[in-house]
Motif scaffolding. Structure first.
Motif, mmCIF file in Angstrom:
data_model
loop_
_atom_site.group_PDB
_atom_site.id
_atom_site.type_symbol
_atom_site.label_atom_id
_atom_site.label_comp_id
_atom_site.label_asym_id
_atom_site.label_seq_id
_atom_site.Cartn_x
_atom_site.Cartn_y
_atom_site.Cartn_z
ATOM 1 N N GLY A 237 0.399 4.010 -5.852
ATOM 2 C CA GLY A 237 1.782 4.361 -5.522
ATOM 3 C C GLY A 237 1.897 4.938 -4.123
ATOM 4 O O GLY A 237 0.905 5.190 -3.437
ATOM 5 N N ARG A 238 3.129 5.183 -3.736
ATOM 6 C CA ARG A 238 3.426 5.613 -2.381
ATOM 7 C C ARG A 238 3.042 7.076 -2.185
ATOM 8 O O ARG A 238 3.140 7.884 -3.100
ATOM 9 N N VAL A 239 2.648 7.395 -0.970
ATOM 10 C CA VAL A 239 2.363 8.787 -0.654
ATOM 11 C C VAL A 239 3.431 9.351 0.283
ATOM 12 O O VAL A 239 3.306 10.445 0.790
ATOM 13 N N VAL B 198 -3.769 -12.501 -11.517
ATOM 14 C CA VAL B 198 -3.932 -12.017 -10.150
ATOM 15 C C VAL B 198 -2.901 -10.911 -9.898
ATOM 16 O O VAL B 198 -1.706 -11.154 -9.883
ATOM 17 N N ASP B 199 -3.404 -9.688 -9.773
ATOM 18 C CA ASP B 199 -2.548 -8.538 -9.447
ATOM 19 C C ASP B 199 -2.583 -8.440 -7.927
ATOM 20 O O ASP B 199 -3.618 -8.133 -7.340
ATOM 21 N N THR B 200 -1.451 -8.731 -7.292
ATOM 22 C CA THR B 200 -1.421 -8.890 -5.842
ATOM 23 C C THR B 200 -0.734 -7.708 -5.181
ATOM 24 O O THR B 200 0.440 -7.460 -5.412
ATOM 25 N N TRP B 201 -1.457 -6.987 -4.353
ATOM 26 C CA TRP B 201 -0.853 -5.881 -3.586
ATOM 27 C C TRP B 201 -0.464 -6.380 -2.208
ATOM 28 O O TRP B 201 -1.270 -6.967 -1.489
ATOM 29 N N HIS C 227 11.291 -2.262 -6.846
ATOM 30 C CA HIS C 227 12.160 -2.242 -5.663
ATOM 31 C C HIS C 227 11.939 -0.955 -4.894
ATOM 32 O O HIS C 227 11.865 0.125 -5.460
ATOM 33 N N ARG C 228 11.893 -1.124 -3.605
ATOM 34 C CA ARG C 228 11.596 0.001 -2.752
ATOM 35 C C ARG C 228 12.856 0.743 -2.389
ATOM 36 O O ARG C 228 13.809 0.146 -1.917
ATOM 37 N N LEU C 229 12.860 2.042 -2.584
ATOM 38 C CA LEU C 229 14.048 2.838 -2.265
ATOM 39 C C LEU C 229 13.614 4.100 -1.563
ATOM 40 O O LEU C 229 12.587 4.688 -1.887
ATOM 41 N N GLY D 95 1.230 3.357 3.633
ATOM 42 C CA GLY D 95 1.956 4.373 2.864
ATOM 43 C C GLY D 95 1.558 4.439 1.403
ATOM 44 O O GLY D 95 2.222 5.086 0.606
ATOM 45 N N ASP D 96 0.448 3.786 1.041
ATOM 46 C CA ASP D 96 0.013 3.788 -0.361
ATOM 47 C C ASP D 96 -1.262 4.609 -0.545
ATOM 48 O O ASP D 96 -2.151 4.575 0.313
ATOM 49 N N GLY D 97 -1.330 5.302 -1.670
ATOM 50 C CA GLY D 97 -2.565 5.966 -2.059
ATOM 51 C C GLY D 97 -3.426 4.970 -2.822
ATOM 52 O O GLY D 97 -2.926 4.034 -3.442
ATOM 53 N N GLN E 73 3.229 -5.978 0.834
ATOM 54 C CA GLN E 73 4.487 -5.305 1.183
ATOM 55 C C GLN E 73 5.370 -6.231 2.018
ATOM 56 O O GLN E 73 4.876 -7.201 2.595
ATOM 57 N N THR E 74 6.626 -5.834 2.160
ATOM 58 C CA THR E 74 7.530 -6.542 3.065
ATOM 59 C C THR E 74 6.865 -6.656 4.440
ATOM 60 O O THR E 74 6.913 -7.710 5.088
ATOM 61 N N GLU E 75 6.240 -5.586 4.869
ATOM 62 C CA GLU E 75 5.634 -5.544 6.198
ATOM 63 C C GLU E 75 4.428 -6.465 6.318
ATOM 64 O O GLU E 75 4.161 -7.002 7.390
#
Ligand code: PRX
Length: 662
Positions: free
Chosen positions: A526-528, A422-425, A537-539, A511-513, A427-429
């Motif tokens: 990934g992020r746009v 299971v590839d799970t997408w 890790h998000r930076l 914020g993801d494409g 976010q913290t939000e």
């Protein structure tokens, strides 16, 4: 918030073509025996959720114990949601007492393993008693309902106990990852106005003790809200002590009564804040509340991980990140699951450590980040193959896109070809899993998170917010509120609206494409925005840039993510020095260290490149797109809006740089 230098869907399509993800034609239907026993094996669940998503989530909420029922399932004043309005519950009661009361107190909550090899088995009864004592200690230290507590601890059982103790008395916690610097810790304490900091003398990493209390001492110099620091002894290292402020855990917790009445919290009371990087220099305090969050994480944990009574579930993450909050602590404990908690790095004392843990505790479900899987691939399959991994029946991935090669290695070498992935997408939000296979229903494709789970409604849209046809890419959006969604950014409703809800009207923008293939599968790309993903890790690029210009020798800095085979993205910093400062490799190393000291080791740039100039548009905006091309060694994209075309060449010619060549 349209940004001219955002990655466009075209660019993303280009990237994805390079990775040839779209040539990925392999399909993996759920194994028949797995599907037959699965918690969810009827695809009708998607339709049922779509027909009435409020009723669907309401059913899920009934899986928790409530003191008082809600009168309204959802109060949606876009973009502000309230779920299970009027309901009253306590999170620690749901995670602990109700299992103990049902006669399951002897059940193992955590098999804990410290990095040096020390081990503890913690039952639900043990964890409840420790939580109640800790809760009473917090009260003695003056913490009560509505207060905030900062937690900065290693991965020891007292960490979940401290979080649960907060929930028991109605205080909100903010856990700060132990790898963050004292300055990052101070920022988070100040933003949340925490009264208490819970920490340890230190922890173990890669065979050596590291210090935590020392960082707390430095942080609380500038945090007027902090009244006390509660310190667990973990390593036995020397610590400085301030009488009256500092309190040893062993002096206050063990002498408390293991009896503390849980507070009856409102469904919408704040449960925790978790800070995450956004597109500015200041991390955002993501706010999660009580009833909806616990409903979402417990339900997704049962559906996506197909949790059974005899499972041993191991989310190999750190509790300092959202994966740990939702799938080491709250989801699994609410479900009465048996979990594994491991303190250290995967390759100490050698790269077989994880597989030894799987063998020892008969782990049946493993949840890990692609970057860790790629590291294991690099270390070699022999470390796994000498261990008995036959207990595994399901594998999970989280934190970044998983490349098909790593997916296949995970499937074959770790899963023995028999375990669904299971590839799970999420976010913290989002608080919990949003896009993922259901392992008893969904046919998976290596590299795709497949589809939104039942009760979650997503779309892929173009710049104008119009849904793109299947077979095309665009921006991921979420169309309807969900119970475990963030309720805001702490103290900043405007930033909440602007960051997530202003780009596409009425829709949540993560914020993801994303590319959706002809069969409607979602391929996250990934992020746009100006957020990087390094080892899952998000930076924030801006945060690192401001750490760089904080050095008096730096005039200007621009940071981008460069593709990296191990960490997904690596931090690449372009630095313009003030006149008369010599660009030397030593200075580059100093700047790398400076960033690590300011933010934390995870933010240390892999490469610092000195450059005389930066490519800017005529309106003066840095063209990160070009910098990304340079950092990746790609041919340059469109340079027509560049103010001075010579700049790019001068950067390409810049030779002085410092990099981490580990
Ligand atoms: O870009 C997405 C990526 O990680 C971001 C969220 O980071 P964070 O809030 O730190 O949470 C990480 C753990 C949930 C997302 O915006 N991301 C997360 N999971 C995946 C992913 N990208 C692709 N596939 C995933 N499975």
């Amino acid at each position: 918030m349209t940004k001219p230098d955002e990655i466009t869907p075209d660019e993303l399509e280009h990237q994805i073509a390079i990775e040839s993800l779209l040539d990925e034609r392999r399909h993996f239907p759920p194994p028949a025996a797995f599907a037959a026993r699965a918690n969810v094996n009827d695809p009708a669940i998607y339709q049922r959720a779509a027909d009435d998503y409020e009723a669907f989530w309401e059913d899920a909420a009934r899986g928790l114990d409530w003191y008082e029922p809600w009168h309204t399932v959802l109060d949606w004043q876009l973009p502000f949601a309230k779920w299970f309005v009027g309901g009253k519950l306590n999170v620690s009661y749901n995670c602990l007492d109700r299992h103990v009361n049902a006669g399951r107190g002897d059940r193992v909550a955590y098999y804990w393993e410290g990095e040096p090899g020390d081990r503890r088995v913690i039952t639900y009864a043990d964890l409840l008693a420790e939580t109640e004592r800790t809760a009473n200690a917090l009260k003695e230290l003056g913490v009560g309902r509505g207060d905030r507590v900062a937690i900065y601890m290693p991965m020891v059982p007292e960490l979940p106990a401290a979080m649960l103790a907060c929930t028991r008395i109605g205080a909100a916690h903010t856990v700060v990852f132990g790898g963050f610097s004292s300055e990052s810790l101070a920022d988070r304490i100040n933003d949340s106005e925490a009264k208490l900091v819970i920490t340890a003398d230190g922890g173990y990493r890669r065979g050596k003790p590291f210090a935590l209390k020392q960082n707390v001492d430095a942080a609380v110099e500038s945090t007027p809200s902090v009244e006390h620091v509660l310190v667990l002894r973990r390593t036995g290292q020397d610590v400085a002590w301030k009488d009256g402020r500092d309190v040893w855990w062993h002096d206050i917790v063990p002498r408390q009564e293991a009896n503390c009445e849980p507070e009856r919290m409102d469904s919408e009371d704040m449960l925790y804040l978790l800070y995450t990087s956004g597109t500015t220099a200041k991390p955002k305090g993501i706010l999660h509340t009580t009833g909806g969050y616990l409903t979402g994480v417990s339900a997704t944990h049962r559906w996506v991980f197909d949790l059974k009574d005899d499972d041993v579930f191991w989310a190999a993450a750190d509790i300092g990140w959202v994966t740990g909050h939702s799938y080491i602590v709250y989801g699994p404990l609410a479900n009465g699951a048996t979990g594994v908690l491991y303190e250290g790095v995967p390759d100490f004392p050698d790269p077989s450590r994880w597989w030894e843990i799987v063998e020892r505790y008969k782990v049946s479900i493993l949840y890990a980040a692609p970057t860790a899987i790629r590291a294991h691939m690099k270390w070699g399959r022999q470390h796994a193959q000498t261990r008995d991994l036959s207990s595994l029946r399901l594998l999970g991935s989280v934190g970044e896109p998983i490349n098909p090669e790593a997916w296949m290695w995970y499937h074959e070498v770790i899963g023995g070809g028999r375990c669904p992935i299971v590839d799970t997408w999420w976010q913290t939000e989002t608080g919990g899993i949003m896009i993922s296979p259901l392992p008893g229903v969904t046919t998976t494709k290596p590299g795709s998170a497949t589809m939104p789970i039942p009760g979650i409604f997503a779309d892929v849209v173009n710049d104008d917010g119009v849904s793109t046809p299947l077979g095309e890419g665009g921006y991921l959006v979420i169309e309807k509120p969900w119970p475990h969604m963030l309720r805001g950014i702490y103290g900043n409703p405007e930033r909440y609206k602007e960051t997530y809800w202003s780009r596409f009207e009425g829709k949540y923008f993560p914020g993801d494409g994303c590319h959706r293939d002809e069969e409607g599968y979602y391929w996250l790309m990934g992020r746009v925005d100006d957020v990087m993903n390094v080892s899952g890790h998000r930076l924030s690029t801006t945060e690192i840039e401001s750490a760089l210009v904080d050095d008096h020798r730096v005039a200007e800095a621009a940071v981008v993510g460069a593709p990296d085979p191990l960490t997904g993205e690596a931090i690449f910093a372009f630095v313009i020095l003030k006149s008369r400062v010599e660009p030397t490799p030593e200075l580059g190393q100093e700047l790398r260290t400076h960033v690590a000291t300011k933010i934390g080791a995870i933010a240390r740039p892999k490469t610092v490149m000195f450059t005389p100039d930066l490519p800017k548009t005529r309106s003066g905006k840095i063209m990160r797109r070009l910098l990304r091309d340079i950092a990746a060694g790609r041919p340059l994209g469109d340079t027509t809006t560049l103010a001075d075309a010579g700049v790019v060449e001068s950067i390409r010619d810049a030779t002085t740089s410092a990099r981490d060549d580990e």
